[in-house]
Design an enzyme around this catalytic site. Structure first.
Site, PDB file in Angstrom:
ATOM      1  NE  ARG A   1      40.052  23.335  63.958  1.00  0.00           N
ATOM      2  CZ  ARG A   1      39.316  22.267  63.623  1.00  0.00           C
ATOM      3  NH1 ARG A   1      37.984  22.308  63.766  1.00  0.00           N
ATOM      4  NH2 ARG A   1      39.883  21.181  63.142  1.00  0.00           N
TER       5      ARG A   1
ATOM      6  CE  LYS B   1      41.338  24.426  60.716  1.00  0.00           C
ATOM      7  NZ  LYS B   1      42.745  23.985  60.588  1.00  0.00           N
TER       8      LYS B   1
ATOM      9  CG  HIS C   1      44.965  25.924  68.940  1.00  0.00           C
ATOM     10  ND1 HIS C   1      43.785  25.949  68.233  1.00  0.00           N
ATOM     11  CD2 HIS C   1      45.647  24.836  68.493  1.00  0.00           C
ATOM     12  CE1 HIS C   1      43.754  24.942  67.382  1.00  0.00           C
ATOM     13  NE2 HIS C   1      44.868  24.241  67.528  1.00  0.00           N
TER      14      HIS C   1
ATOM     15  NE  ARG D   1      41.688  21.853  67.778  1.00  0.00           N
ATOM     16  CZ  ARG D   1      40.595  21.224  67.358  1.00  0.00           C
ATOM     17  NH1 ARG D   1      39.469  21.339  68.036  1.00  0.00           N
ATOM     18  NH2 ARG D   1      40.615  20.476  66.269  1.00  0.00           N
TER      19      ARG D   1
ATOM     20  CG  HIS E   1      42.023  16.488  64.343  1.00  0.00           C
ATOM     21  ND1 HIS E   1      42.822  16.053  65.371  1.00  0.00           N
ATOM     22  CD2 HIS E   1      42.122  17.844  64.363  1.00  0.00           C
ATOM     23  CE1 HIS E   1      43.376  17.086  65.981  1.00  0.00           C
ATOM     24  NE2 HIS E   1      42.964  18.177  65.386  1.00  0.00           N
TER      25      HIS E   1
ATOM     26  CE1 TYR F   1      46.682  18.020  71.185  1.00  0.00           C
ATOM     27  CE2 TYR F   1      45.544  16.837  69.451  1.00  0.00           C
ATOM     28  CZ  TYR F   1      45.887  18.026  70.061  1.00  0.00           C
ATOM     29  OH  TYR F   1      45.448  19.212  69.554  1.00  0.00           O
TER      30      TYR F   1
END
Length: 301
Positions: free
Chosen positions: A152, A176, A247, A250, A273, A282
């Site tokens: 990210r 995150k 992004h 990514r 994730h 995806y």
């Protein structure tokens, strides 16, 4: 507001959220509370948390929709309100979990924008913008790393020199929720990083002492806005017609891995994730790509 301050402290300590995420929560909830207090005043009701109910939450969401907020933004605001509502109820500041009965607005199914192999090769092979050779080398390294790792933007600008291990060819990334993961680097990204770090990073430091891997022209850690500005310059120079953001690299990273046989679990780990369902978007990109190839190539498509 004291209750809001307590909730933000709870998120910082218990959830270990980043300062930027905490700022977003504070903005969302302050906006919601300002709306609620105004509505309670119009209804001639006390401006107290005990007066907040599901109808006020729904009215707030309807207000956001009237103001033209995207469904994704409305859903994010509701998620912020739900967390706050649960906290208030658990602490006895509210008589009920007022946001619990409110349903999340349905989100449109969108396919992320990606770059084709030819587009990403052309982008990375092009001359990078920058006033000096050092800035051009930095920009080259930034976009090689974004495509090579799929990290990210916030993770990229947060990288420190110590997070780069050239011997084992990986980056240590803080994602995150302050979760750390190890991401491998390809030879092109490693080569661009080696050139930048060995020859040009010291020039950008200007005698300063900074742990940041990527620096701006003042010798300080580059900001997300700085990366976005450079990307805009690149897209303008290359006359790219797609809407490209950091992004996008990514999305492109994940889609190209999937197209070339990588399994979803591995891609999930690389992207950081927490849920496999997030990674599964995806597969839609790949199906969309296959359909476009079929339509172009099949004589009876």
């Amino acid at each position: 507001m004291e209750e809001l301050r307590q909730y933000l402290d709870f998120l910082r300590v218990q959830r270990n959220l980043s300062p930027a995420t905490l700022d977003a929560y504070e903005r969302d909830l302050t906006h919601f509370l300002d709306f609620v207090w105004e509505q309670l005043e119009l209804l001639d009701r006390p401006q107290k948390l005990q007066e907040v109910d599901k109808y006020l939450v729904r009215e707030y969401l309807a207000y956001l929709a009237r103001e033209g907020y995207a469904r994704s933004s409305v859903a994010r605001r509701l998620a912020s309100i739900r967390g706050f509502s649960r906290f208030l109820f658990s602490k006895g500041y509210a008589q009920r979990d007022f946001a619990l009965p409110v349903g999340t607005p349905k989100q449109p199914k969108t396919v992320p924008e990606i770059l084709t192999m030819d587009e990403i090769r052309g982008f990375l092979a092009a001359s990078m913008p920058g006033r000096t050779e050092a800035l051009r080398a930095r920009n080259k390294a930034i976009f090689e790393v974004l495509y090579a790792t799929g990290i990210r933007l916030s993770e990229l600008v947060g990288l420190n020199v110590d997070d780069l291990d050239t011997n084992h060819q990986y980056l240590r990334v803080l994602g995150k929720g302050r979760k750390e993961r190890i991401v491998p680097l390809g030879e092109y990204a490693l080569a661009s990083l080696h050139t930048y770090c060995q020859r040009y990073r010291g020039q950008l430091l200007r005698g300063k002492d900074s742990p940041a891997l990527f620096l701006n022209s003042a010798g300080e850690r580059i900001s997300p806005r700085g990366v976005q500005y450079v990307l805009g310059q690149c897209c303008e120079a290359l006359a790219m017609h797609k809407h490209i953001t950091p992004h996008t690299f990514r999305h492109t990273f994940a889609t190209h891995l999937l197209d070339n046989g990588a399994d979803l679990r591995s891609i999930q780990e690389l992207l950081g994730h927490s849920s496999l369902s997030t990674t599964q978007v995806y597969t839609k990109v790949t199906r969309s790509h296959l359909k476009s190839v079929y339509n172009r190539a099949h004589p009876r498509a």
